[in-house]
Design an enzyme around this catalytic site. Structure first.
Site, PDB file in Angstrom:
ATOM      1  N   ASP A  95      -7.064  25.280  -7.837  1.00  0.00           N
ATOM      2  CA  ASP A  95      -6.776  26.737  -7.007  1.00  0.00           C
ATOM      3  C   ASP A  95      -8.211  27.449  -6.646  1.00  0.00           C
ATOM      4  O   ASP A  95      -8.359  28.268  -5.875  1.00  0.00           O
ATOM      5  CB  ASP A  95      -6.188  27.865  -8.226  1.00  0.00           C
ATOM      6  CG  ASP A  95      -4.790  27.555  -8.675  1.00  0.00           C
ATOM      7  OD1 ASP A  95      -4.163  26.582  -7.865  1.00  0.00           O
ATOM      8  OD2 ASP A  95      -4.333  28.021  -9.662  1.00  0.00           O
ATOM      9  N   MET A 143      -0.093  24.866  -3.136  1.00  0.00           N
ATOM     10  CA  MET A 143      -0.114  25.675  -4.491  1.00  0.00           C
ATOM     11  C   MET A 143      -1.499  26.544  -4.400  1.00  0.00           C
ATOM     12  O   MET A 143      -1.880  26.848  -3.255  1.00  0.00           O
ATOM     13  CB  MET A 143      -0.409  24.704  -5.606  1.00  0.00           C
ATOM     14  CG  MET A 143       0.662  24.124  -6.011  1.00  0.00           C
ATOM     15  SD  MET A 143       0.207  23.250  -7.639  1.00  0.00           S
ATOM     16  CE  MET A 143       2.143  23.013  -8.307  1.00  0.00           C
ATOM     17  N   GLN A 145      -0.236  17.925  -5.300  1.00  0.00           N
ATOM     18  CA  GLN A 145      -1.733  18.294  -4.984  1.00  0.00           C
ATOM     19  C   GLN A 145      -2.453  18.156  -6.311  1.00  0.00           C
ATOM     20  O   GLN A 145      -3.633  18.156  -6.298  1.00  0.00           O
ATOM     21  CB  GLN A 145      -1.593  19.642  -4.728  1.00  0.00           C
ATOM     22  CG  GLN A 145      -0.791  19.912  -3.369  1.00  0.00           C
ATOM     23  CD  GLN A 145      -0.353  21.246  -3.230  1.00  0.00           C
ATOM     24  OE1 GLN A 145      -1.063  22.143  -2.452  1.00  0.00           O
ATOM     25  NE2 GLN A 145       0.787  21.633  -3.815  1.00  0.00           N
TER      26      GLN A 145
HETATM   27  O1  F6P Z   1      -3.265  26.403 -11.789  1.00  0.00           O
HETATM   28  C1  F6P Z   1      -2.793  25.361 -10.919  1.00  0.00           C
HETATM   29  C2  F6P Z   1      -1.662  25.380 -10.503  1.00  0.00           C
HETATM   30  O2  F6P Z   1      -1.200  24.107 -10.140  1.00  0.00           O
HETATM   31  C3  F6P Z   1      -1.196  26.416  -9.474  1.00  0.00           C
HETATM   32  O3  F6P Z   1      -1.467  26.339  -8.435  1.00  0.00           O
HETATM   33  C4  F6P Z   1       0.398  26.421  -9.930  1.00  0.00           C
HETATM   34  O4  F6P Z   1       0.739  27.742  -9.543  1.00  0.00           O
HETATM   35  C5  F6P Z   1       0.462  26.240 -11.411  1.00  0.00           C
HETATM   36  O5  F6P Z   1      -0.601  25.469 -11.821  1.00  0.00           O
HETATM   37  C6  F6P Z   1       1.806  25.550 -11.445  1.00  0.00           C
HETATM   38  O6  F6P Z   1       1.853  25.174 -12.818  1.00  0.00           O
HETATM   39  P1  F6P Z   1       2.761  24.369 -13.733  1.00  0.00           P
HETATM   40  O7  F6P Z   1       2.070  22.968 -13.548  1.00  0.00           O
HETATM   41  O8  F6P Z   1       2.738  24.931 -14.984  1.00  0.00           O
HETATM   42  O9  F6P Z   1       4.103  24.331 -13.105  1.00  0.00           O
END
Ligand code: F6P
Length: 381
Positions: A135, A177, A307
């Site tokens: 991010d 994301m 990603q």
């Molecule tokens: O913080 C990294 C990230 O990929 C964000 O871009 C996204 O909102 C979140 O993690 C998704 O989290 P998880 O893998 O727990 O679904």
């Protein structure tokens, strides 16, 4: 042997974590003759005493591998689910740190990890952190590792969507994301030539987005690519969302002061979730709305965890390696409670107290925003 250091990876995984583990480990062992102990699955592994000796052989051959050889989790030391109950396991973690006779603990993670590591530092642990996340939203560092790789993946996806959007004369909405910041969508949208880019920092006006697409059509462009950050919000919900987020912050503060309750936080968070809408579903609604307003066919692509996967880019390997190596110098110099940040080509230890709870968002006058506007990309405002 001189010192023993522990290392863990927490939060969402990201490309470059293994390069950072290797950078820390090889420097610690090769230059300072330290012992390096890895803990599995973030803070949970430290709590459950799941340790692995990271000797030279374990650090070999991992530079190019995605994910993290240690595993990760989103567990927080002070609020861990144990036997069906949420418990504060900080004391157990402190005890395990002491039992392992650690001289320092290196925590690799994003904003949440910086917070958790700082809590442990306040309990007396010699903590040093590194900034990782796709991010790029960690405060105090120019860049987080993982971002460049994800940027490349999202850009390539947008490149590929162009030919199919063009062939079918469609709108393609692509969700990127980035949590509640727009670095990834803005960067990939700009690099991939998106026509509309929507990011959380600029609440969008549905009329403006639809009009930008209609205008393109009138000018003869038969397709449009809309890159939308998963955290983007329409303008009519932005104010209510900001108020709900302030409520969450106030409820959390009240809990800290002893006057609040878990229930108040939960209900404030539910309000935020409701206003943000479900990730994916909100973007589907946007795609459908654009189809109905422009009468052009619209399709949705959600890039999701693609990603975060796969081999890190050269830039991420370099960043992770140089920050990892610098981390050991910071430990050796006795500086703790710091994050090793990237500032230009330098690795700078910044006090965790100055960065926790803050998020690096895209400033309105950022060069990428200015460039997007200059070349006629619609930002939805
Ligand atoms: O913080 C990294 C990230 O990929 C964000 O871009 C996204 O909102 C979140 O993690 C998704 O989290 P998880 O893998 O727990 O679904």
């Amino acid at each position: 042997m001189s010192k023993t250091i522990g290392i863990l990876t927490a939060g969402g995984d990201s490309p470059g974590l293994n390069a950072a583990i290797r950078g820390v480990g090889k420097t610690a062992i090769g230059v300072y003759d330290m012992r390096v102990v890895g803990f599995r699955d973030g803070f949970r592994g430290l709590m459950e005493n799941r340790a692995v000796d990271l000797d030279k052989s374990k650090l070999s051959g991992i530079l190019t591998i995605g994910g993290t050889i240690l595993g990760t989790s989103r567990d927080k030391p002070h609020r861990m689910l144990v036997g069906g109950q949420t418990l504060d396991m900080t004391d157990v973690i402190v005890e395990n740190y002491q039992n392992h006779q650690l001289d320092a603990l290196v925590c690799l993670g994003g904003g949440g990890t910086q917070k958790n590591a700082f809590r442990l530092h306040k309990k007396g642990l010699n903590v040093v952190t590194l900034p990782k996340t796709i991010d790029n939203d960690v405060f105090g560092t120019d860049m987080t590792f993982g971002f460049d790789t994800a940027l490349g993946i999202a850009t390539e996806a947008i490149d590929r969507l162009h030919s199919t959007a063009h062939s079918h004369h469609r709108i393609i909405v692509v969700e990127v994301m980035g949590h509640n910041t727009g670095w990834l969508a803005l960067g990939a949208g700009l690099a991939g030539g998106a026509d509309v880019i929507l990011i959380p920092e600029i609440p969008y006006d549905m009329d403006a987005v639809a009009e930008a697409i209609r205008q393109r059509h009138r000018r003869g462009a038969s397709f449009s690519i809309v890159a939308v950050s998963e955290g983007a919000v329409p303008r009519d919900r932005a104010e209510a969302l900001a108020a709900a987020e302030a409520k969450v912050a106030a409820a959390k503060k009240a809990r800290k002061d002893g006057s609040g309750s878990e229930k108040a936080i939960k209900s404030a968070k539910a309000e935020v979730d409701e206003l943000r809408g479900h990730v994916g579903r909100a973007t589907l609604a946007l795609s459908e709305e654009l189809e109905s307003r422009t009468t052009l066919e619209s399709r949705l692509t959600i890039l999701g965890h693609l990603q975060r996967g796969g081999t890190p880019s050269a830039a991420d390997r370099l960043l992770a390696t140089r920050l990892g190596a610098a981390t050991v110098e910071v430990i050796e110099s006795g500086q703790f409670g710091v994050m090793v940040a990237s500032r230009g080509e330098e690795a700078v230890p910044v006090p965790l107290k100055d960065i926790v709870g803050k998020r690096k968002t895209v400033p309105p006058d950022h060069p990428w925003i200015k460039a997007a506007r200059s070349i006629g990309v619609a930002l939805g405002d």
